[in-house]
Design an enzyme around this catalytic site. Structure first.
Site, PDB file in Angstrom:
ATOM      1  N   THR A 189      26.882 -14.586  32.417  1.00 22.19           N
ATOM      2  CA  THR A 189      25.782 -14.355  31.438  1.00 22.19           C
ATOM      3  C   THR A 189      24.608 -13.853  32.166  1.00 22.19           C
ATOM      4  OG1 THR A 189      26.539 -15.913  30.095  1.00 22.19           O
ATOM      5  CG2 THR A 189      24.296 -15.314  29.884  1.00 22.19           C
ATOM      6  N   VAL A 218      34.262 -16.812  21.151  1.00 20.50           N
ATOM      7  CA  VAL A 218      32.897 -16.613  21.383  1.00 20.50           C
ATOM      8  C   VAL A 218      32.124 -17.868  22.111  1.00 20.50           C
ATOM      9  CG1 VAL A 218      30.524 -16.199  20.377  1.00 20.50           C
ATOM     10  CG2 VAL A 218      32.660 -15.002  19.455  1.00 20.50           C
ATOM     11  N   GLY A 219      31.485 -17.467  23.080  1.00 21.90           N
ATOM     12  CA  GLY A 219      30.804 -18.826  23.712  1.00 21.90           C
ATOM     13  C   GLY A 219      29.245 -18.918  23.110  1.00 21.90           C
ATOM     14  N   ASP A 220      28.539 -19.588  24.113  1.00 23.00           N
ATOM     15  CA  ASP A 220      27.060 -19.907  23.759  1.00 23.00           C
ATOM     16  C   ASP A 220      26.043 -18.718  23.500  1.00 23.00           C
ATOM     17  OD1 ASP A 220      27.294 -19.841  26.668  1.00 23.00           O
ATOM     18  OD2 ASP A 220      25.086 -20.555  26.529  1.00 23.00           O
TER      19      ASP A 220
END
Length: 329
Positions: A189, A218-220
């Site tokens: 990220t 999907v992550g954060d």
């Protein structure tokens, strides 16, 4: 009273934070009220990891009087467009089916926000997220819907899978082991926070997610409150690392709320990581990093394992700051 006023003003201008508490005590002045008179650091931009080009681009906008929203947008785009960065944008590592899917979100000074999730074939998800924020009544668009919206907004279809990432994926399929390497494949990220000359805060976050993830994961990063949160009265926070663990604690929102309660950005980031580790007793095989900035321009960071850094750019200089960690070695 005149002497007290003179000493108070002199301390603010020349002695700064180090001698301020002592002087306040000597003159019966509240340390808190004295600290509040110290001018905030602005403009300032911070971002996860040593993304030198991204923070430089954002600072170029801020120093010319540009908005924090434009700064974070243009800043993170530098990494979306860098094919050598295999964790963001074009050239990102694909999922286990060989498809590159991108996630991004953005949030402005008024609490407006937009996000795209699991979007394919569009090179700059942060721009699409901003369009979601500015052109639709929604906050999030996902998958094919996000891609179709991007085409309607004039974005061009782009092959996101570079030859390098494709060959690495082919090699990975020989064993299909899913063991992200801490501080290499875990820094999936770029999160960025900025305060402009008017004191307004914005944030952006963009990623290609974990390499070789399950299709649709999907992550954060595109989740407002998890990977990114901004409150213009308080400050902002953003996260990097194993997104599932950040989502479980709503990490970035938590950090901003801790700052609202009076904690410094550093204290808030430390508490955010500690909350995650309390939920993962006996486990340390993943990395999380938080960064935060408050309304005064004070910054902080904390991570699980050593190795995480964050860039800051202000009139003080352009600095790659090593982060303190929960695990020391």
């Amino acid at each position: 009273m005149q002497r007290r006023k003179f000493l108070k003003n002199s301390t603010t201008v020349t002695a700064g934070l180090i001698s301020a508490p002592l002087l306040a005590t000597q003159n019966n002045i509240s340390t808190t009220s004295l600290m509040n008179e110290i001018p905030p650091t602005k403009p300032i931009v911070i971002c996860t990891w040593d993304f030198h080009n991204a923070s430089s681009k954002a600072w170029d906008i801020l120093k010319e009087g540009g908005s924090s929203l434009d700064a974070v947008t243009e800043g993170v785009m530098m990494e979306e467009n860098d094919v050598n960065n295999q964790t963001v944008g074009v050239g990102g590592r694909p999922d286990r089916d060989g498809k590159v899917t991108l996630d991004a979100c953005i949030m402005d000074k008024d609490g407006n926000c937009g996000a795209v999730l699991a979007m394919q074939n569009i090179a700059n998800p942060i721009l699409v997220a901003r369009k979601v924020m500015e052109e639709t009544p929604h906050v999030m668009l996902a998958g094919k819907g996000a891609e179709q919206f991007a085409y309607e907004m004039g974005f061009k279809k782009t092959n996101l899978l570079t030859e390098k990432s494709k060959q690495e994926w082919i090699e990975w399929k020989k064993t299909s082991q899913y063991k992200p390497i801490i501080n290499i494949e875990n820094h999936d990220t770029i999160g960025m926070l900025a305060i402009d000359a008017n004191g307004n805060i914005s944030g952006a976050c963009t990623t290609s997610g974990m390499g070789y993830k399950m299709a649709g994961r999907v992550g954060d990063s595109p989740i407002i409150g998890a990977g990114l949160f901004v409150d213009n009265e308080i400050g902002g926070a953003t996260a990097t690392g194993m997104g599932e663990e950040v989502v479980r604690t709503v990490g970035s929102f938590l950090i901003v709320e801790l700052m609202r309660q009076g904690k410094s950005p550093q204290e808030a980031c430390e508490e955010g990581v500690k909350r995650i580790m309390e939920k993962n007793k006996g486990r340390d095989d993943f990395q999380i990093g938080f960064i935060a900035v408050n309304k005064k321009g004070e910054t902080g960071s904390y991570c699980i394992h050593p190795g995480f850094t964050y860039r800051s750019y202000s009139e003080v200089g352009h600095i790659n700051n090593p982060s303190e960690s929960y695990i020391k070695s």
